[in-house]
Design an enzyme around this catalytic site. Sequence first.
Site, PDB file in Angstrom:
ATOM      1  N   HIS A   6       0.855  -1.191   0.000  1.00 21.88           N
ATOM      2  CA  HIS A   6       0.000   0.000   0.000  1.00 21.88           C
ATOM      3  C   HIS A   6       0.889   1.239   0.000  1.00 21.88           C
ATOM      4  O   HIS A   6       0.633   2.223  -0.700  1.00 21.88           O
ATOM      5  CB  HIS A   6      -0.908  -0.028   1.236  1.00 21.88           C
ATOM      6  CG  HIS A   6      -2.000   1.000   1.200  1.00 21.88           C
ATOM      7  ND1 HIS A   6      -1.761   2.349   1.351  1.00 21.88           N
ATOM      8  CD2 HIS A   6      -3.348   0.888   1.007  1.00 21.88           C
ATOM      9  CE1 HIS A   6      -2.917   3.014   1.270  1.00 21.88           C
ATOM     10  NE2 HIS A   6      -3.894   2.146   1.060  1.00 21.88           N
ATOM     11  N   PRO A   9      -5.572  -3.575   0.751  1.00 24.92           N
ATOM     12  CA  PRO A   9      -4.783  -4.313   1.739  1.00 24.92           C
ATOM     13  C   PRO A   9      -3.390  -3.701   1.899  1.00 24.92           C
ATOM     14  O   PRO A   9      -2.988  -2.866   1.091  1.00 24.92           O
ATOM     15  CB  PRO A   9      -4.663  -5.696   1.096  1.00 24.92           C
ATOM     16  CG  PRO A   9      -4.676  -5.412  -0.372  1.00 24.92           C
ATOM     17  CD  PRO A   9      -5.594  -4.226  -0.557  1.00 24.92           C
ATOM     18  N   GLU A  10      -2.701  -4.147   2.893  1.00 23.15           N
ATOM     19  CA  GLU A  10      -1.353  -3.635   3.164  1.00 23.15           C
ATOM     20  C   GLU A  10      -0.387  -3.973   2.026  1.00 23.15           C
ATOM     21  O   GLU A  10       0.497  -3.195   1.699  1.00 23.15           O
ATOM     22  CB  GLU A  10      -0.849  -4.221   4.496  1.00 23.15           C
ATOM     23  CG  GLU A  10       0.539  -3.788   4.911  1.00 23.15           C
ATOM     24  CD  GLU A  10       0.637  -2.290   5.233  1.00 23.15           C
ATOM     25  OE1 GLU A  10      -0.394  -1.587   5.253  1.00 23.15           O
ATOM     26  OE2 GLU A  10       1.775  -1.828   5.454  1.00 23.15           O
ATOM     27  N   ALA A  11      -0.579  -5.148   1.427  1.00 23.55           N
ATOM     28  CA  ALA A  11       0.282  -5.529   0.293  1.00 23.55           C
ATOM     29  C   ALA A  11      -0.514  -6.443  -0.617  1.00 23.55           C
ATOM     30  O   ALA A  11      -1.354  -7.211  -0.146  1.00 23.55           O
ATOM     31  CB  ALA A  11       1.529  -6.235   0.802  1.00 23.55           C
ATOM     32  N   TYR A  38      -4.624  -6.360   6.009  1.00 25.24           N
ATOM     33  CA  TYR A  38      -5.164  -5.293   6.865  1.00 25.24           C
ATOM     34  C   TYR A  38      -5.060  -3.911   6.206  1.00 25.24           C
ATOM     35  O   TYR A  38      -4.271  -3.690   5.288  1.00 25.24           O
ATOM     36  CB  TYR A  38      -4.455  -5.285   8.221  1.00 25.24           C
ATOM     37  CG  TYR A  38      -2.965  -5.036   8.164  1.00 25.24           C
ATOM     38  CD1 TYR A  38      -2.448  -3.752   8.266  1.00 25.24           C
ATOM     39  CD2 TYR A  38      -2.066  -6.095   8.040  1.00 25.24           C
ATOM     40  CE1 TYR A  38      -1.083  -3.522   8.230  1.00 25.24           C
ATOM     41  CE2 TYR A  38      -0.706  -5.876   7.994  1.00 25.24           C
ATOM     42  CZ  TYR A  38      -0.213  -4.584   8.087  1.00 25.24           C
ATOM     43  OH  TYR A  38       1.137  -4.362   8.038  1.00 25.24           O
TER      44      TYR A  38
END
EC number: 3.2.1.113
Length: 750
Positions: free
Chosen positions: A570, A618-620, A638
């Site tokens: 992200h 998402p975070e990645a 997350y």
Amino acid sequence: MENLSNCYEALQPAVCHACLFAKGAAPGRRPGGELFPLGRPAAQRIGSGGLDAQDPAPQPLTPGSGEVWLLTRSAPGHWTDGRSAAAATAAAAMPVGGLLPLFSSPAGGGLGGGLGGGLGGGGGRKGSGPSAFRLTEKFVLLLVFSAFITLCFGAIFFLPDSSKLLSGVLFHSSPALQPAADHKPGPGARAEDAAEGLARQREEGAPRNPASALEDNLARIRENHERALREAKETLQKLPEEIQRDILLEKEKVAQDQLRDKETFRGLPEVDFVPPIGVENREPADEAIREKRAKIVEMMKHAWNNYKRYAWGLNELKPISKEGHSSSLFGNIKGATIVDALDTLFIMGMKNEFQEAKSWIEKNLDFNVNAEISVFEVNIRFVGGLLSAYYLSGEEIFRKKAVELGVKLLPAFHTPSGIPWALLNMKSGIGRNWPWASGGSSILAEFGTLHLEFMHLSHLSGNPIFAEKVMNIRKVLNKLEKPEGLYPNYLNPSSGQWGQHHVSVGGLGDSFYEYLLKAWLMSDKRDLEAKKMYFDAIQAIETHLIRKSSGGLTYIAEWKGGLLEHKMGHLTCFAGGMFALGADGAPEALAQHYLELGAEIARTCHESYNRTFMKLGPEAFRFDGGVEAIATRQNEKYYILRPEVIETYMYMWRLTHDPQYRKWAWEAVEALENHCRVKGGYSGLRDVYFIYETYDDVQQSFFLAETLKYLYLIFSEDDLLPLEHWIFNTEAHLLPILREDKKEVEVKEK
Ligand code: DMJ
């Protein structure tokens, strides 16, 4: 202001100008339900700590200062005050006196005397009697002593890795259960997010078998030991007079540095406050846009009021638990949300709230804390927030506090290379690096994200010391060979050499590139060195890291010693805005290309949002194993209220006026309202693919500093904070472009 002449000599001309230019130097409403279909307000508390439970709580490894460095270091490197972990620890472990009885003379002279005579010039032992050491004896002693010190150095320097090794080999602990302090706290040293650190630990740590981990660690210890021995040999090849001279020079430099740090702020020079450009808050002409903008102000009020109600004066809010959240990133410094939110309150016209924040800062903001802070985080949020508030409001208290804090951060630069430590005890001035960082390295995105704020600190204080510190970072970087033209994420502050060859435009690397571009823009395009570094870097990035998926999505992968990991964070999504912002300065043939690259990254990041249940990214997300722009690992699903995707929409909107960016931004607003808004504020989510909200219970301060500010700007007219006059630091704090105003300089000089 006399010091400015030093600045002139020491810095690039373009940068010196920056030092010289010291200027003398509606309440929102929630629109109808149709816009915000109700989410699930029944907030459930999932775990108690949000991210705080995972925040690293680093403890200093370095005891007090020692003097052993006098013997271990001969290179022209910059041992400043004996605070090196290795030196200090060695000193503690084996004081010089501890060896003396073995070699002491009847006259009471020992090694101390011997060395003093040979090296310090005070012992007078040279050939003076039977008990005196001959030169060769001194060398033997030196050799024995140096070998001992280098052994200690090797062992201590790698202590964090050894402890990882021990926990892996002896205790067979599960990486997920290890304390977060041992892990990378977040990409780009986005240390606010220790969860990511755990994620990476699982990826990088768990699959390796203990035997190979043991071998790796032993090899690294061996390598370090050999390097230390080589250094000791070099020392011994010098004549005693040379060693003595080096030592004296070093001592003098340390003393001067310390004096300068202290002297820096007996008082601030007067500066004429220049009224800021583009802060009048015109209502958007279009009614629908006006309503949307008012909605964002209402969101800010919800976030602020709840912080005020439940966590006033603490760093952040836990919106589910309705209490304060303290991240160890700020040590004992308090009020992160207050300082981070200042400029957003100002530009949104929330005057009363701004005044409340100001009086809290006047009475309570205290930097004299006996605790370790993250230099990077404190710089981007606190220094950046205070500078921005000063430039918007002209209130002296903000300038004073910013400079005061800047001075407190200076000891972080007391390393042999001048590359700052990641962590600093604000009271003792002792620094160190994250235990998880490759071979004790500092992190590119951390030490590379000080430049803008430090140039402004010199500008507002009239003292070049801040500018000198960050210009030295450049000097070190420019001397180094870059693998394939890329900048690895790790750099050892003692040796001044790269650590592991990992390259990323996301975590650990990101804002370094951002600050190169913005340093050039902020200098009114006079800092040509920064411009060259930026364009060279992104060219290498494009060649080696940027790829297109089979579905046509452009993404930026991560580079690990030549191998690509097809994953984008992200955090990496900020790069869309960066490419677009820099397009203008690119060689003509490439300007359009960089604007398009920005648009492609924006589209990819939008896809990462669109392919989730919550419509938040998402975070990645990955581009392998048959997926595109989707997180495949649970620990990457997350969303912690991060701004980067919206930041890119903001730049793309300003630079193209393609309505699609406003549309995407509004989708994000709806998603935030539906899924992150709770009664007590806004919370991050643990899984954006899951149909029920699982809250992390943290309202990050950057949600107010960045996410809401960028949204507000997307729904404002372009004459609010025009990009030709303002630079946003990496936390979205505003810094004006430093213009070259010859007339003003002349007047000042007279
Ligand atoms: C912020 O603190 C800054 O944007 C930083 O550069 C990256 N991480 C967070 C937001 O995600």
